[in-house]
Design an enzyme around this catalytic site. Structure first.
Site, PDB file in Angstrom:
ATOM      1  N   GLY A  73     -21.183 -10.553 -11.731  1.00 11.66           N
ATOM      2  CA  GLY A  73     -21.908 -11.686 -11.174  1.00 11.66           C
ATOM      3  C   GLY A  73     -22.387 -11.362  -9.777  1.00 11.66           C
ATOM      4  O   GLY A  73     -22.061 -10.333  -9.201  1.00 11.66           O
ATOM      5  N   GLY A 103     -23.671 -13.221  -5.873  1.00 12.63           N
ATOM      6  CA  GLY A 103     -23.806 -14.415  -5.039  1.00 12.63           C
ATOM      7  C   GLY A 103     -24.351 -14.015  -3.704  1.00 12.63           C
ATOM      8  O   GLY A 103     -24.831 -12.901  -3.521  1.00 12.63           O
ATOM      9  N   GLY A 104     -24.285 -14.908  -2.754  1.00 20.51           N
ATOM     10  CA  GLY A 104     -24.883 -14.616  -1.465  1.00 20.51           C
ATOM     11  C   GLY A 104     -24.150 -13.551  -0.692  1.00 20.51           C
ATOM     12  O   GLY A 104     -24.757 -12.777   0.041  1.00 20.51           O
ATOM     13  N   MET A 105     -22.848 -13.504  -0.879  1.00 20.96           N
ATOM     14  CA  MET A 105     -22.078 -12.573  -0.064  1.00 20.96           C
ATOM     15  C   MET A 105     -21.933 -11.211  -0.731  1.00 20.96           C
ATOM     16  O   MET A 105     -21.134 -10.409  -0.315  1.00 20.96           O
ATOM     17  CB  MET A 105     -20.683 -13.162   0.200  1.00 20.96           C
ATOM     18  CG  MET A 105     -20.701 -14.187   1.301  1.00 20.96           C
ATOM     19  SD  MET A 105     -20.712 -13.373   2.903  1.00 20.96           S
ATOM     20  CE  MET A 105     -18.964 -13.111   3.152  1.00 20.96           C
ATOM     21  N   VAL A 142     -20.373  -8.731  -7.588  1.00 21.59           N
ATOM     22  CA  VAL A 142     -19.032  -8.477  -8.109  1.00 21.59           C
ATOM     23  C   VAL A 142     -19.162  -7.630  -9.362  1.00 21.59           C
ATOM     24  O   VAL A 142     -19.911  -7.956 -10.272  1.00 21.59           O
ATOM     25  CB  VAL A 142     -18.308  -9.795  -8.454  1.00 21.59           C
ATOM     26  CG1 VAL A 142     -16.898  -9.501  -8.932  1.00 21.59           C
ATOM     27  CG2 VAL A 142     -18.279 -10.709  -7.238  1.00 21.59           C
ATOM     28  N   LYS A 182     -15.726  -6.468  -5.357  1.00 21.42           N
ATOM     29  CA  LYS A 182     -16.782  -7.223  -4.698  1.00 21.42           C
ATOM     30  C   LYS A 182     -17.330  -6.362  -3.571  1.00 21.42           C
ATOM     31  O   LYS A 182     -16.589  -5.886  -2.718  1.00 21.42           O
ATOM     32  CB  LYS A 182     -16.181  -8.519  -4.142  1.00 21.42           C
ATOM     33  CG  LYS A 182     -17.197  -9.418  -3.497  1.00 21.42           C
ATOM     34  CD  LYS A 182     -16.622 -10.822  -3.390  1.00 21.42           C
ATOM     35  CE  LYS A 182     -17.543 -11.706  -2.585  1.00 21.42           C
ATOM     36  NZ  LYS A 182     -17.134 -13.091  -2.620  1.00 21.42           N
ATOM     37  N   ASP A 203     -13.878 -24.526   0.018  1.00 18.63           N
ATOM     38  CA  ASP A 203     -14.954 -24.419  -0.985  1.00 18.63           C
ATOM     39  C   ASP A 203     -14.395 -24.624  -2.383  1.00 18.63           C
ATOM     40  O   ASP A 203     -14.710 -23.861  -3.299  1.00 18.63           O
ATOM     41  CB  ASP A 203     -15.606 -23.034  -0.850  1.00 18.63           C
ATOM     42  CG  ASP A 203     -16.972 -22.983  -1.522  1.00 18.63           C
ATOM     43  OD1 ASP A 203     -17.458 -21.866  -1.755  1.00 18.63           O
ATOM     44  OD2 ASP A 203     -17.518 -24.060  -1.828  1.00 18.63           O
TER      45      ASP A 203
END
Lengths: 155, 980
Positions: free
Chosen positions: B93, B95-97, B100, B115, B208
């Site tokens: 997957g 994401g912004g950071m 992964v 990650k 979060d």
């Protein structure tokens, strides 16, 4: 070696939005004094923001001295914009400004579609007109912009 | 231009566009009359419209303006490489950071999630600090419901965090669109609360909490993820611009970017979509929405939001715009909950209190209430009085812990019930059956495979090993005469395919570098069709002019690791070749009228399905799309059906489905076609008259014993079979007193440990008999127990069982590391086992459970060596087994010496099996034969060979007078099927 690979590659699609949304939000929040009461306004502003960011970046790119040390722009890692394409984008922006003077709604349709990535149906909802109207607006706007840009180039 | 003029232009423009181009001129003539300027204007626009083409048709971010299309994404280029000790397997997957990945820890040979921080952020120290802070936050916490951080580091410019890989679904995926049962929701929420309690106790606030950050493993265990926003309480919370919008800017952007984005390619449209942004705002607590300071109670609020969503199916605070959503969070009550459980409402209400002083003050408190409530609801009770008690009183009472376990079980059972794993097992009801008759037509010894019927049905070509190598035989159906067409060639020739006119046979050969060749149906005029190399499975076009070939040889579809494999068409006349597709294509078949090509291939990781594609090119159309393995499609001669093989009814059987030859659309149910019973079916071929030939395989594993003369190192008798033909047995081990054999019994998909008397008398006895797989039985030196490895605990571990089948005991508790191959020490006090990847450990068997600590045989410096011990010499000083140096080293036989704790390879071409009692010679296996080697001189000699059958394992009795071995025999014959 995996390390070398990472250094050479351009980062892919996944990384573009981060910086873009980052920028978009920076500007949006600057304008946060505006109280969005309706979706249309919100989405319209978002598309506008996107346009502003990209055009500003294009202009900065365009100003770079040819052959000289390119100043690293914050979006450079993210958008692979050649100077030629930057010029195209600026021309489009100018033409859109002209179109706004003639027919504001058509300009908004283009902004929402090209910069915001919304579909015809979505644009219809946002602007509260029928999809057919959006389609017609789009066709005329496209023809008009194309003509406008070509004329500018010829001059 | 005046607006009125513009209206005119607009109307005329669309009016003209609505008409056919040849009518435009007349239309404009009429409409514009004398107004030339107007006409010019409109015509100019029409011309521009025609020329514009796809100008601005694609949104700017999809446009070639941003030419990343050609440069591979980092994801594509990194897979297969190593970062630190981790080999990247696939992208999970993004994401912004960062992204992964699923990776493999090369040292421990286990799967982890890796990650990676995007490379360009490495230059930004703030981002790096944030990244490291995330890792530190989570790694400081040790809780079963918090994702375990294994490692953090950097390789060059890339920073990474290695965490445990959780197999399961996010809570978001589970609740998508539907509500959950209360006990299940409560079970999950309670686990999250437990995790939070630990985090808060360590001074860390998650900030979060939402369904995207909660993973639920298949067994119901919850893992809290993504401590990317977590901050120790007290640190500066990073307030930036907030003014009217009142958001902590930093977290808002990160919130937006961290929304669950599984497909990186759609990340663009998702993230620039402001609606996605609002999805993540829904979980903010009022103090977060206000941009003020937050403490641990903010997590309690977000957990309340999540619990509400699980139970109600909708979010408690929503709105059309961010302002509305935030307004709801700050000022409005949440929507009412439609539940008959006032206690549940109470829990949610309390956690969603706007004033944090009114919420649960600790996660532990909330967890206690959640657990009690889960117990209450799970216990079978029609007694409604419990619901009438006042909430306060209920929470004050104390209950036993065992009751929670029960409630937890209920939740787990519910989760298991809905899990996709179970759904797969429910399907597989056999399709409708049609009636058919099968006759066996080849009766040679050994295997006959790859039948190809001549179009007139009068002869059959097939491949057989009878002559010592694979040859193509031709059998005339009428007379039964058989001829070896490729007799002259000593290399293997297989996969014959008759041309539509019956004059030629195309086939795969290993001669001259390999490739597909064509010969006449009499075996003459052999000529090469393809370039040398990997070309297989020739399939003729109906007009006989082209032959399809694949670049890959498919033998066992289950073992095939598929990837894009090219499909080529060769013109028979001149050998010209054309690439048809680079999709995953195996065993292509042209349809009878030449319209489509059917093939099978891989979809996702484990599906094997059948497709058809137009012969001239185009989009593939599904024929099957399910988790059953479907392969080997062939068209019926009338083009109305596709016949194929599938395991959807167990085993490997024949099926057919009606397919439209033009469009490829499936037009009926899948029907089962009965074939020779008890066989595995492979390789289908139709004749024009509708006869279908197929190969039916029966693979048996059998045990044999044979007398051995240890002094001479030779066999001393004839083999005799142990067990009966109905049993499939392998991996024998002899008891110390020589009376019994422990082995593995295979049946359908079961693998169990079986005991036989070595003299063949009496009945065999199953020591295990269940769906769990049990392998590698080894007798303890005192003959009382048998050690084996089994997956009955969910991962491969070492177990022991008494020789009467009682008292199964688990020996190792490696928490999912997967260990195999138990080997006893000569005194029975210790046991060696090997971890996945060749890492052997020794454990003291008689120590009490909590004192047992497996000791690695190799020190950490010898990272590169892999060793799989198979036998312990009876002087206790050394081990023999399989040996490999480095990840890509050649597997060899090797020894390990206890006194020096060192190992060395043996210059033998196979893997070591068993020591002889002189501690000097050993038996080893290579090329399906058994040989005896002297470890001192490294000389060896063949002892046992059963060609064409394969010898799998061998063991020697303590007195070295008997050898026991397992054989794999494949019988395969060609059968002819006619539909009634």
């Amino acid at each position: 070696m995996a390390g070398n690979y990472l250094r050479q590659e351009n980062p892919g699609h996944t990384l573009q939005p981060t910086a873009l949304v980052h920028e978009a939000w920076l500007r949006l929040i600057d304008q946060a004094r505006v109280d969005w009461r309706n979706r249309a306004q919100f989405f319209g502003v978002a598309a506008q923001m996107m346009r502003r960011i990209l055009v500003d970046h294009a202009k900065a790119k365009h100003r770079e001295k040819r052959g000289g040390d390119a100043v690293k722009l914050s979006l450079d890692d993210v958008i692979n914009l050649s100077r030629e394409r930057a010029a195209d984008l600026i021309a489009l922006d100018d033409a859109l400004d002209e179109l706004t003077r003639v027919d504001e709604r058509k300009s908004r349709v283009v902004e929402l579609r090209y910069f915001g990535g919304f579909t015809i149906e979505e644009i219809a909802q946002i602007l509260e007109v029928s999809p057919e109207t959006v389609m017609r607006d789009w066709k005329l706007a496209k023809a008009w912009l194309y003509q406008q840009i070509r004329q500018e180039a010829d001059e | 231009m005046t607006s009125e003029r513009w209206r005119q232009v607009e109307d005329l423009f669309h009016g003209a566009l609505d008409r056919a181009s040849r009518d435009r001129a007349t239309f404009l003539d009429a409409a514009c009359a004398d107004d030339r300027a107007l006409r010019l204007k409109v015509e100019g626009l029409l011309e521009s419209f025609d020329e514009a083409g796809d100008f601005i048709e694609k949104p700017v971010l999809d446009d070639a303006l941003f030419s990343s299309a050609k440069t591979p994404t980092r994801a594509e280029s990194i897979i297969g490489h190593k970062i630190g000790n981790y080999e990247i397997l696939s992208l999970i997957g993004a994401g912004g950071m960062g992204e992964v990945y699923l990776a493999c820890d090369a040292r421990l040979d286990r799967q982890i999630a890796l990650k990676l921080l995007p490379a360009q952020f490495t230059a930004d120290p703030a981002q790096v600090r944030r990244f490291e802070r995330e890792a530190r936050a989570a790694s400081a916490l040790n809780h079963p419901n918090i994702i375990t951080i294994h490692d953090i580091g950097r390789e060059g410019d890339t920073h990474f965090i290695a965490t445990e890989f959780v197999q399961g679904r996010t809570l978001r995926e589970i609740i998508e669109g539907k509500k959950m049962e209360s006990p299940e929701a409560l079970g999950i929420a309670a686990q999250i609360a437990g995790a939070l309690a630990t985090a808060h106790a360590a001074g860390i606030v998650h900030r979060d909490i939402k369904p995207e950050n909660v993973m639920v493993r298949r067994d119901g265990l919850v893992k809290l993820l993504d401590f990317g926003l977590a901050k120790p309480v007290g640190e500066d919370c990073g307030l930036r611009i907030d003014k009217t919008l009142n958001l902590d800017f930093e977290s808002t952007v990160e919130l937006a970017n961290k929304s669950a984005i599984r497909n990186p390619q759609s990340a663009i449209s998702q993230l620039t979509d402001p609606r996605m942004l609002m999805g993540t705002l829904a979980y903010l607590s009022p103090e977060q929405a206000r941009g003020g300071a937050v403490d641990h109670r903010t997590d309690i609020f977000s957990l309340g939001v999540t619990l509400y969503e699980m139970v109600a199916g909708t979010r408690p605070f929503s709105g059309e715009t961010p302002s509305e959503a935030l307004d709801a969070i700050l000022n409005r009550e949440h929507g009412p909950l439609a539940t008959e459980h006032p206690e549940l409402e109470y829990v949610i209400k309390r956690s969603l209190a706007k004033d944090r002083e009114a919420r649960y003050q600790t996660a532990g408190e909330m967890q206690a209430d959640l657990q009690r409530l889960a117990r209450e609801l799970a216990s079978v009770s029609t007694d409604m009085t419990s619901f009438q008690r006042r909430p306060q009183a209920l929470w004050r009472s104390r209950r036993a812990k065992a009751a929670w376990a029960f409630a937890g079980m209920a939740a787990l059972i519910i989760i298991w019930f809905f899990s996709p794993l179970r759904k797969a097992e429910n399907r597989g009801a056999p399709a409708t059956m049609i009636s058919s008759r099968s006759t066996q037509i080849t009766h040679q010894n050994g295997a006959e495979l790859f039948p190809s019927l001549a179009p007139d049905g009068r002869s059959l070509a097939y491949a057989s090993l009878e002559a010592g190598n694979w040859d193509i035989y031709l059998r005339e159906t009428g007379s039964g005469k058989i001829r070896n067409l490729t007799e002259g060639c000593g290399e293997d020739d297989t996969q014959p395919a008759f041309s539509p006119d019956g004059e030629w046979i195309a086939f795969r050969s290993e001669r001259e570098g390999g490739g597909v060749f064509v010969m006449s149906a009499t075996g003459e005029s052999v000529r090469r069709l393809t370039p040398a190399g990997h070309y297989y499975h020739p399939a003729w076009s109906p007009d006989g002019r082209k032959i399809l070939c694949t670049r890959e040889n498919v033998d066992d579809p289950a073992e095939r690791t598929a990837g894009p494999r090219q499909l080529w068409a060769f013109t028979v006349g001149d050998g010209e070749q054309r690439l048809i597709t680079s999709d995953d294509v195996a065993q292509p078949q042209w349809s009878p009228h030449g319209r489509r090509i059917a093939y099978w291939g891989k979809r996702q990781k484990t599906q094997r399905d059948i497709w058809t594609v137009p012969a001239l090119g185009g989009e593939p159309v599904d024929v099957t799309n399910d988790e059953h393995l479907d392969w080997n499609p062939v068209w019926s001669p009338d083009g109305r059906y596709l016949y194929f093989l599938s395991d959807r009814a167990g085993g490997m059987k024949l099926f057919r489905v009606a397919v439209d030859e033009e469009s490829g659309k499936v037009s009926g149910e899948i029907e089962r076609v009965p074939t020779a019973e008890g066989h595995v079916i492979r390789h289908l071929s139709f004749a024009r008259n509708g006869d279908l030939a197929y190969a039916a395989l029966a693979q048996r594993r059998t045990l044999y014993k044979i007398a051995f003369d240890p002094a001479r190192g030779e066999l001393a008798g004839e083999p005799s079979q142990l067990g009966t033909d109905s049993l499939s047995l392998d991996d024998p081990d002899i008891s110390p007193d020589g009376q019994w054999i422990a082995c593995r019994s295979l049946r359908e998909r079961q693998e169990n440990i079986l005991l036989l008397r070595s003299d063949g008398a009496g009945e065999p006895r199953l020591l295990t008999n269940d769906d769990y797989k049990d392998r590698g039985p080894r007798w303890s030196p005192d003959g009382r127990r048998i050690a084996f490895y089994s997956n009955r605990s969910g991962a491969w571990e070492i177990w022991t069982v008494k020789s009467d089948g009682s008292d199964k005991q688990r020996l190792t508790f490696t928490e999912g590391a997967n260990v195999y191959f138990p080997v006893w020490s000569p005194d029975g006090a210790r046991l060696i086992f090997t971890r996945h990847g060749g890492l052997p450990f020794v454990i003291e068997v008689d120590r009490p459970l909590h004192e047992r600590r497996p000791q690695p045989l190799f020190s950490v410096d010898e990272e590169e060596t892999s060793f799989w011990p198979r036998d312990w010499s009876n002087d206790g000083r050394k081990l023999a087994g399989g040996w490999k140096k480095g990840l890509n080293g050649r597997p060899m036989a090797g020894l390990y010496f206890f006194p020096s704790r060192s190992s060395e390879p043996l210059d033998l071409p196979g893997s070591a099996l068993a020591w002889l009692s002189d501690n000097r010679r050993l038996l080893f296996r290579h090329d399906e034969k058994i040989s005896l080697a002297d470890t001192r001189t490294q000389k060896y000699r063949e002892v046992l060979n059963s060609f064409p059958h394969r010898i799998l394992q061998a063991a020697v009795s303590r007195d070295n007078r008997w050898l026991f071995y397992s054989l794999e025999q494949t019988e395969a014959d060609v059968w002819l099927l006619s539909l009634k």
